[in-house]
Scaffold this motif. Structure first.
Motif, PDB file in Angstrom:
ATOM      1  N   ASP A   1       0.818  -1.213   0.000  1.00 59.27           N
ATOM      2  CA  ASP A   1       0.000   0.000   0.000  1.00 59.27           C
ATOM      3  C   ASP A   1       0.855   1.268   0.000  1.00 59.27           C
ATOM      4  OD1 ASP A   1      -2.440  -1.314   0.000  1.00 59.27           O
ATOM      5  OD2 ASP A   1      -2.679  -1.241   2.183  1.00 59.27           O
ATOM      6  N   ARG A   2       2.073   1.169   0.520  1.00 53.40           N
ATOM      7  CA  ARG A   2       2.926   2.341   0.689  1.00 53.40           C
ATOM      8  C   ARG A   2       3.904   2.547  -0.469  1.00 53.40           C
ATOM      9  NH1 ARG A   2       5.494   1.379   6.434  1.00 53.40           N
ATOM     10  NH2 ARG A   2       6.526   3.374   5.937  1.00 53.40           N
ATOM     11  N   LEU A   3       3.961   1.609  -1.393  1.00 55.38           N
ATOM     12  CA  LEU A   3       4.875   1.754  -2.519  1.00 55.38           C
ATOM     13  C   LEU A   3       4.312   2.746  -3.532  1.00 55.38           C
ATOM     14  CD1 LEU A   3       6.028  -1.935  -3.120  1.00 55.38           C
ATOM     15  CD2 LEU A   3       7.186  -0.129  -1.826  1.00 55.38           C
ATOM     16  N   THR A   4       5.153   3.623  -4.002  1.00 53.08           N
ATOM     17  CA  THR A   4       4.708   4.654  -4.932  1.00 53.08           C
ATOM     18  C   THR A   4       5.012   4.311  -6.382  1.00 53.08           C
ATOM     19  OG1 THR A   4       6.800   5.853  -4.615  1.00 53.08           O
ATOM     20  CG2 THR A   4       4.941   6.476  -3.206  1.00 53.08           C
ATOM     21  N   GLY A   5       5.906   3.366  -6.606  1.00 43.68           N
ATOM     22  CA  GLY A   5       6.235   2.952  -7.964  1.00 43.68           C
ATOM     23  C   GLY A   5       5.262   1.906  -8.474  1.00 43.68           C
ATOM     24  N   ASP A   6       5.636   1.276  -9.573  1.00 43.32           N
ATOM     25  CA  ASP A   6       4.761   0.291 -10.202  1.00 43.32           C
ATOM     26  C   ASP A   6       5.527  -0.992 -10.544  1.00 43.32           C
ATOM     27  OD1 ASP A   6       2.290  -0.577 -11.197  1.00 43.32           O
ATOM     28  OD2 ASP A   6       2.811   0.030 -13.247  1.00 43.32           O
ATOM     29  N   PRO A   7       6.272  -1.549  -9.575  1.00 43.06           N
ATOM     30  CA  PRO A   7       7.034  -2.764  -9.886  1.00 43.06           C
ATOM     31  C   PRO A   7       6.132  -3.981  -9.940  1.00 43.06           C
ATOM     32  CG  PRO A   7       7.248  -2.263  -7.557  1.00 43.06           C
ATOM     33  CD  PRO A   7       6.463  -1.120  -8.169  1.00 43.06           C
ATOM     34  N   GLU A   8       6.584  -4.988 -10.658  1.00 47.36           N
ATOM     35  CA  GLU A   8       5.958  -6.302 -10.575  1.00 47.36           C
ATOM     36  C   GLU A   8       6.410  -6.945  -9.263  1.00 47.36           C
ATOM     37  OE1 GLU A   8       6.096  -8.797 -14.097  1.00 47.36           O
ATOM     38  OE2 GLU A   8       6.730  -7.052 -15.281  1.00 47.36           O
ATOM     39  N   ILE A   9       5.456  -7.481  -8.509  1.00 46.15           N
ATOM     40  CA  ILE A   9       5.720  -8.006  -7.172  1.00 46.15           C
ATOM     41  C   ILE A   9       5.748  -9.537  -7.220  1.00 46.15           C
ATOM     42  CG2 ILE A   9       4.979  -8.054  -4.769  1.00 46.15           C
ATOM     43  CD1 ILE A   9       5.717  -5.258  -5.759  1.00 46.15           C
ATOM     44  N   PHE A  10       6.822 -10.119  -6.701  1.00 47.19           N
ATOM     45  CA  PHE A  10       6.939 -11.571  -6.598  1.00 47.19           C
ATOM     46  C   PHE A  10       7.253 -11.917  -5.146  1.00 47.19           C
ATOM     47  CE2 PHE A  10       7.650 -10.603 -10.989  1.00 47.19           C
ATOM     48  CZ  PHE A  10       7.007 -11.626 -11.673  1.00 47.19           C
ATOM     49  N   VAL A  11       6.441 -12.806  -4.572  1.00 48.18           N
ATOM     50  CA  VAL A  11       6.521 -13.079  -3.141  1.00 48.18           C
ATOM     51  C   VAL A  11       7.239 -14.401  -2.913  1.00 48.18           C
ATOM     52  CG1 VAL A  11       5.232 -13.219  -0.986  1.00 48.18           C
ATOM     53  CG2 VAL A  11       4.365 -11.810  -2.865  1.00 48.18           C
ATOM     54  N   THR A  12       8.186 -14.385  -1.977  1.00 42.89           N
ATOM     55  CA  THR A  12       9.084 -15.496  -1.752  1.00 42.89           C
ATOM     56  C   THR A  12       9.075 -15.923  -0.286  1.00 42.89           C
ATOM     57  OG1 THR A  12      11.400 -16.203  -2.015  1.00 42.89           O
ATOM     58  CG2 THR A  12      11.034 -13.905  -1.396  1.00 42.89           C
ATOM     59  N   HIS A  13       9.785 -17.011  -0.001  1.00 40.64           N
ATOM     60  CA  HIS A  13      10.084 -17.474   1.362  1.00 40.64           C
ATOM     61  C   HIS A  13       8.886 -18.101   2.075  1.00 40.64           C
ATOM     62  CE1 HIS A  13      12.161 -17.587   5.251  1.00 40.64           C
ATOM     63  NE2 HIS A  13      13.274 -17.334   4.560  1.00 40.64           N
TER      64      HIS A  13
ATOM     65  N   GLN B   1      -2.466 -13.375  -2.656  1.00 38.80           N
ATOM     66  CA  GLN B   1      -3.140 -12.949  -3.876  1.00 38.80           C
ATOM     67  C   GLN B   1      -4.532 -12.382  -3.627  1.00 38.80           C
ATOM     68  OE1 GLN B   1      -2.731 -16.421  -6.443  1.00 38.80           O
ATOM     69  NE2 GLN B   1      -0.749 -15.674  -7.175  1.00 38.80           N
ATOM     70  N   ALA B   2      -4.943 -12.352  -2.365  1.00 40.65           N
ATOM     71  CA  ALA B   2      -6.211 -11.709  -2.017  1.00 40.65           C
ATOM     72  C   ALA B   2      -6.078 -10.188  -1.910  1.00 40.65           C
ATOM     73  CB  ALA B   2      -6.738 -12.275  -0.692  1.00 40.65           C
ATOM     74  N   TYR B   3      -4.884  -9.693  -2.094  1.00 37.34           N
ATOM     75  CA  TYR B   3      -4.641  -8.246  -1.998  1.00 37.34           C
ATOM     76  C   TYR B   3      -5.514  -7.474  -2.991  1.00 37.34           C
ATOM     77  CZ  TYR B   3      -1.951  -3.857  -2.094  1.00 37.34           C
ATOM     78  OH  TYR B   3      -1.567  -2.546  -2.034  1.00 37.34           O
ATOM     79  N   GLN B   4      -6.157  -6.427  -2.517  1.00 38.66           N
ATOM     80  CA  GLN B   4      -7.078  -5.652  -3.342  1.00 38.66           C
ATOM     81  C   GLN B   4      -6.517  -4.294  -3.734  1.00 38.66           C
ATOM     82  OE1 GLN B   4     -10.137  -6.873  -4.483  1.00 38.66           O
ATOM     83  NE2 GLN B   4      -9.212  -8.749  -3.669  1.00 38.66           N
ATOM     84  N   GLY B   5      -5.231  -4.096  -3.535  1.00 33.73           N
ATOM     85  CA  GLY B   5      -4.631  -2.808  -3.851  1.00 33.73           C
ATOM     86  C   GLY B   5      -4.219  -2.683  -5.303  1.00 33.73           C
ATOM     87  N   ARG B   6      -3.432  -1.660  -5.584  1.00 37.11           N
ATOM     88  CA  ARG B   6      -3.056  -1.314  -6.951  1.00 37.11           C
ATOM     89  C   ARG B   6      -2.120  -2.346  -7.569  1.00 37.11           C
ATOM     90  NH1 ARG B   6       1.430   1.536  -8.385  1.00 37.11           N
ATOM     91  NH2 ARG B   6       1.846   1.947  -6.182  1.00 37.11           N
ATOM     92  N   LEU B   7      -1.194  -2.890  -6.803  1.00 38.43           N
ATOM     93  CA  LEU B   7      -0.212  -3.849  -7.308  1.00 38.43           C
ATOM     94  C   LEU B   7      -0.768  -5.263  -7.227  1.00 38.43           C
ATOM     95  CD1 LEU B   7       2.903  -2.262  -5.562  1.00 38.43           C
ATOM     96  CD2 LEU B   7       2.159  -1.951  -7.929  1.00 38.43           C
ATOM     97  N   ARG B   8      -0.275  -6.160  -8.078  1.00 40.93           N
ATOM     98  CA  ARG B   8      -0.803  -7.520  -8.139  1.00 40.93           C
ATOM     99  C   ARG B   8       0.300  -8.517  -7.804  1.00 40.93           C
ATOM    100  NH1 ARG B   8      -5.130  -6.139  -7.021  1.00 40.93           N
ATOM    101  NH2 ARG B   8      -5.656  -8.356  -7.142  1.00 40.93           N
ATOM    102  N   PRO B   9       0.429  -8.912  -6.554  1.00 38.92           N
ATOM    103  CA  PRO B   9       1.515  -9.818  -6.168  1.00 38.92           C
ATOM    104  C   PRO B   9       1.359 -11.208  -6.790  1.00 38.92           C
ATOM    105  CG  PRO B   9      -0.002  -9.488  -4.334  1.00 38.92           C
ATOM    106  CD  PRO B   9      -0.397  -8.515  -5.402  1.00 38.92           C
ATOM    107  N   GLN B  10       2.484 -11.754  -7.223  1.00 39.67           N
ATOM    108  CA  GLN B  10       2.556 -13.114  -7.751  1.00 39.67           C
ATOM    109  C   GLN B  10       3.486 -13.938  -6.870  1.00 39.67           C
ATOM    110  OE1 GLN B  10       3.331 -13.044 -12.148  1.00 39.67           O
ATOM    111  NE2 GLN B  10       3.456 -10.831 -11.840  1.00 39.67           N
TER     112      GLN B  10
END
Length: 254
Positions: A209-221, A235-244
């Motif tokens: 929610d606090r990121l101002t850029g538009d990176p592709e998000i990949f979640v690890t660990h 992946q239930a995140y409803q914000g601007r970015l779409r985590p994979q």
């Protein structure tokens, strides 16, 4: 720069490999069990290892790597890490009890292993490639890294909980294309995530929610026993970015 995921799990079992990223042919970000899948000839090409922190899932194969190829190399393998992390390696790994001290083998003039301290905000230049050290907040001293060769950038959070300084640093990166960031435990274990200074999905969402850029998000660990639940919650995140979900063997080009 090409980045190949050798391991991105928070544990082992069923083919899972712990954290390591191969950058081009000569750099590792962390040295978890995924490094063991490299061919011997590929191991010989590794010149630099950048460690995020000292936990075993991120350093497990570093001792084996230097033992396997050290005497066949013309130059020492260089380990870059925060000074606190290097101090832990000296005291608890390369201490002649757990493993030989390859920083003095065969001697101090021509060691097989050299340790190079880094500081948050610092940049290591390897030719045209720049590896910038990012803040992180974990249960031991920790950092993240940003890879850059003059165009798009890739950032790797390392192990971290919510870290205001890391968010600020990420927002200050121009042309951040990819962000690889952790989420180790599901929301039902958020108390444990807080104690261990990891991110849960809801904590991750607060960072996104606090990121101002538009990176592709990949979640690890992901911890293996919670992988399915973590994937659903992330992946239930409803914000601007779409985590994979980050996958073993995945490649990025920057």
């Amino acid at each position: 720069m090409k980045v190949r995921v050798l391991g991105c799990s928070g544990g082992i079992g069923g083919g899972a490999r712990t954290t390591s990223l191969l950058v081009d042919e000569d750099i590792l970000l962390d040295c978890g069990t995924g490094v063991g899948d490299l061919a011997f000839e590929e191991l010989l090409r590794i010149d630099h290892v950048f460690l995020t922190h000292s936990h075993l899932d991120h350093i497990a194969l570093l001792p084996m790597l230097v033992d396997t190829v050290g005497d066949l190399r013309e130059q020492p393998l260089i380990v870059h890490a925060a000074e606190d992390t290097l101090r832990i390696l000296r005291a608890h790994i390369f201490n002649w009890l757990v493993w030989p001290d390859f920083t003095v083998i065969p001697d101090r003039i021509r060691p097989m292993l050299r340790m190079q301290p880094v500081e948050v905000g610092g940049i290591v230049h390897l030719g045209a490639r720049r590896i910038q050290v990012l803040p992180a907040l974990h249960s031991v001293p920790a950092v993240g890294y940003c890879l850059d060769c003059g165009g798009d950038k890739l950032a790797f959070s390392g192990d971290t909980t919510v870290c205001d300084k890391q968010v600020e640093a990420l927002n200050g990166l121009e042309r951040l294309r990819y962000l690889l960031i952790e989420a180790a435990l599901p929301d039902e274990h958020q108390g444990l995530a807080h104690a261990a200074r990891h991110l849960s999905p809801s904590m991750l969402h607060s960072v996104l929610d606090r990121l101002t850029g538009d990176p592709e998000i990949f979640v690890t660990h992901f911890k293996p026993g919670y992988a399915e639940t973590l994937e659903h919650e992330v992946q239930a995140y409803q914000g601007r970015l779409r985590p994979q979900v980050l996958l073993n063997g995945q490649c990025f080009h920057i």
